[in-house]
Design a protein around this motif. Structure first.
Motif, mmCIF file in Angstrom:
data_model
loop_
_atom_site.group_PDB
_atom_site.id
_atom_site.type_symbol
_atom_site.label_atom_id
_atom_site.label_comp_id
_atom_site.label_asym_id
_atom_site.label_seq_id
_atom_site.Cartn_x
_atom_site.Cartn_y
_atom_site.Cartn_z
ATOM 1 N N LEU A 96 21.205 -3.778 -6.519
ATOM 2 C CA LEU A 96 19.812 -3.688 -6.074
ATOM 3 C C LEU A 96 19.322 -2.246 -6.118
ATOM 4 C CD1 LEU A 96 19.632 -6.123 -2.999
ATOM 5 C CD2 LEU A 96 18.616 -6.446 -5.259
ATOM 6 N N ALA A 97 20.206 -1.316 -5.761
ATOM 7 C CA ALA A 97 19.843 0.101 -5.818
ATOM 8 C C ALA A 97 19.560 0.527 -7.257
ATOM 9 C CB ALA A 97 20.965 0.953 -5.228
ATOM 10 N N ILE A 98 20.399 0.064 -8.195
ATOM 11 C CA ILE A 98 20.191 0.380 -9.609
ATOM 12 C C ILE A 98 18.864 -0.203 -10.081
ATOM 13 C CG2 ILE A 98 21.050 -0.041 -11.950
ATOM 14 C CD1 ILE A 98 23.894 0.034 -10.750
ATOM 15 N N TYR A 99 18.574 -1.422 -9.635
ATOM 16 C CA TYR A 99 17.309 -2.069 -10.007
ATOM 17 C C TYR A 99 16.110 -1.276 -9.474
ATOM 18 C CZ TYR A 99 13.582 -5.537 -10.221
ATOM 19 O OH TYR A 99 12.388 -6.185 -10.455
ATOM 20 N N ALA A 100 16.189 -0.888 -8.193
ATOM 21 C CA ALA A 100 15.110 -0.102 -7.594
ATOM 22 C C ALA A 100 14.965 1.238 -8.314
ATOM 23 C CB ALA A 100 15.378 0.117 -6.103
ATOM 24 N N GLY A 101 16.095 1.857 -8.646
ATOM 25 C CA GLY A 101 16.053 3.122 -9.367
ATOM 26 C C GLY A 101 15.435 2.973 -10.745
ATOM 27 N N LEU A 145 12.336 5.465 -0.718
ATOM 28 C CA LEU A 145 13.244 5.227 0.409
ATOM 29 C C LEU A 145 14.320 4.205 0.041
ATOM 30 C CD1 LEU A 145 10.753 5.162 3.430
ATOM 31 C CD2 LEU A 145 12.383 6.964 2.829
ATOM 32 N N LEU A 146 13.922 3.145 -0.690
ATOM 33 C CA LEU A 146 14.891 2.137 -1.111
ATOM 34 C C LEU A 146 15.929 2.735 -2.053
ATOM 35 C CD1 LEU A 146 12.681 -1.038 -1.720
ATOM 36 C CD2 LEU A 146 14.377 -0.708 0.086
ATOM 37 N N VAL A 147 15.474 3.577 -2.971
ATOM 38 C CA VAL A 147 16.398 4.190 -3.938
ATOM 39 C C VAL A 147 17.412 5.070 -3.224
ATOM 40 C CG1 VAL A 147 16.533 5.840 -5.849
ATOM 41 C CG2 VAL A 147 14.795 4.049 -5.873
ATOM 42 N N VAL A 148 17.012 5.661 -2.106
ATOM 43 C CA VAL A 148 17.932 6.491 -1.319
ATOM 44 C C VAL A 148 18.785 5.630 -0.389
ATOM 45 C CG1 VAL A 148 18.087 8.296 0.434
ATOM 46 C CG2 VAL A 148 16.434 8.508 -1.421
ATOM 47 N N ALA A 149 18.136 4.661 0.274
ATOM 48 C CA ALA A 149 18.799 3.917 1.344
ATOM 49 C C ALA A 149 19.748 2.832 0.848
ATOM 50 C CB ALA A 149 17.751 3.294 2.276
ATOM 51 N N LEU A 150 19.395 2.135 -0.233
ATOM 52 C CA LEU A 150 20.260 1.057 -0.715
ATOM 53 C C LEU A 150 21.639 1.555 -1.149
ATOM 54 C CD1 LEU A 150 17.693 -1.175 -2.638
ATOM 55 C CD2 LEU A 150 18.937 -1.775 -0.556
ATOM 56 N N PRO A 208 0.804 -1.232 0.000
ATOM 57 C CA PRO A 208 0.000 0.000 0.000
ATOM 58 C C PRO A 208 0.835 1.280 0.000
ATOM 59 C CG PRO A 208 -0.965 -1.597 1.483
ATOM 60 C CD PRO A 208 0.342 -2.181 1.015
ATOM 61 N N MET A 209 1.972 1.245 0.650
ATOM 62 C CA MET A 209 2.858 2.413 0.692
ATOM 63 C C MET A 209 4.023 2.242 -0.276
ATOM 64 S SD MET A 209 1.753 4.717 2.834
ATOM 65 C CE MET A 209 3.213 5.630 3.334
ATOM 66 N N GLY A 210 3.776 1.493 -1.360
ATOM 67 C CA GLY A 210 4.838 1.099 -2.271
ATOM 68 C C GLY A 210 5.640 2.238 -2.855
ATOM 69 N N SER A 211 4.978 3.301 -3.278
ATOM 70 C CA SER A 211 5.690 4.423 -3.903
ATOM 71 C C SER A 211 6.647 5.093 -2.925
ATOM 72 C CB SER A 211 4.689 5.457 -4.427
ATOM 73 O OG SER A 211 3.877 4.898 -5.434
ATOM 74 N N VAL A 212 6.173 5.278 -1.697
ATOM 75 C CA VAL A 212 7.027 5.879 -0.672
ATOM 76 C C VAL A 212 8.197 4.960 -0.353
ATOM 77 C CG1 VAL A 212 7.129 6.712 1.716
ATOM 78 C CG2 VAL A 212 5.118 7.198 0.303
ATOM 79 N N MET A 213 7.891 3.652 -0.205
ATOM 80 C CA MET A 213 8.931 2.682 0.113
ATOM 81 C C MET A 213 9.974 2.609 -0.996
ATOM 82 S SD MET A 213 8.472 1.400 3.094
ATOM 83 C CE MET A 213 9.524 -0.045 3.011
ATOM 84 N N LEU A 214 9.536 2.717 -2.255
ATOM 85 C CA LEU A 214 10.471 2.656 -3.368
ATOM 86 C C LEU A 214 11.434 3.835 -3.334
ATOM 87 C CD1 LEU A 214 11.486 1.409 -5.972
ATOM 88 C CD2 LEU A 214 9.675 2.615 -7.206
#
Length: 280
Positions: free
Chosen positions: A115-120, A69-74, A61-67
């Protein structure tokens, strides 16, 4: 001089905050993988790779926000791993064990960078698929080096598995934590369980390398998803898989604990001096 010290302090503070944010991203990935591994033990579902775990996080449900965060955090976690490896932030030294551990940190940094590149690529709508040239080259060389690759890789994975089991049993990880006394007992137990479960995953990957030299090669090495599937195929595999899934959730909680209570030992290096050290 005062300005220089202030710059170093700012640099260390930034690295610490980035590392803690990175541990949060790592926690999210392993909790999702562990949950689905546990679920798979009781259903006809499938285990997840780390990329697929990111997909599940994005679909929440919070996928966009989580994505975001992942792009920043990974990348933050990836950079922290590189700092640990290159500058020996954890003080492992330069003996054989220390070098092996630091190489592991560097490889981990590369993994989370990918993984960060993939998330990005998901966030910005960029395809990660490339041409066939690279894979064709790998496939061609893999047929030559396959057996020479699988056995050493299996030995390395077995060594990593042993190191994880030893780490869980000895409690060596506790030297990187400052746990609150009131919660230290259960936190330590969760960390031990999570680290041991990760050791079992590495052991399964070693088994795959040893028993599947014809299937696994440089182009297609077994990963976390394959290891979990392998564990599920063992005698009483559903019990082992459910325990491993719960253990990977515990490993995710261990990452959460590291994010909050871990010792982040940033090296006392000015960024410009660090760059000079790398280039020299």
């Amino acid at each position: 001089m005062a300005n220089n010290l202030t710059g170093i302090g700012d640099h260390r503070d930034a690295i610490e905050k980035g590392a803690r944010l990175g541990y949060l991203a790592r926690a999210a990935v392993f909790i999702v993988i562990g949950y689905f591994a546990f679920k798979t033990a009781y259903t006809s579902g499938e285990t997840l790779s780390q990329k697929e775990a990111i997909g599940e996080i994005v679909g929440s449900p919070m996928g966009s926000v989580m994505l975001v965060l992942l792009v920043v955090a990974l990348p933050c976690f990836s950079i922290w791993r590189f700092v640990q490896a290159v500058f020996d932030a954890d003080g492992y030294g330069t003996d054989a064990k220390g070098i092996f551990t630091r190489i592991g940190r560097f490889v981990s940094g590369l993994t989370y960078l990918f993984l960060a590149i993939y998330a990005g690529s998901i966030l910005f709508g960029v395809s990660t698929g490339g041409g066939e040239g690279g894979s064709q080259i790998l496939n061609r060389w893999a047929t030559v080096f396959g057996p020479w690759f699988t056995i050493p890789a299996g030995l390395v994975m077995l060594g990593v598995a042993g190191a994880q089991f030893k780490k869980a049993y000895s409690g060596d990880f506790l030297r990187f934590l400052s746990l609150p006394p009131a919660q230290a007992r259960w936190m330590t137990a969760v960390c031990r369980f999570g680290i041991a479960a990760r050791g079992l995953v590495f052991a399964a990957i070693a088994v795959l390398f040893f028993t599947g030299a014809s299937r696994w090669d440089i182009a297609h090495p077994p990963g976390l998803e394959d290891a979990l599937s392998e564990i599920g195929s063992w005698p009483y595999g559903w019990i082992l898989l459910s325990a491993t899934g719960a253990g990977l959730v515990a490993f995710g909680i261990y990452a959460l604990i590291l994010s909050r209570y871990g010792h982040i030992r940033s090296p006392d290096l000015d960024p410009s001096e660090a760059l000079k050290t790398i280039m020299s």
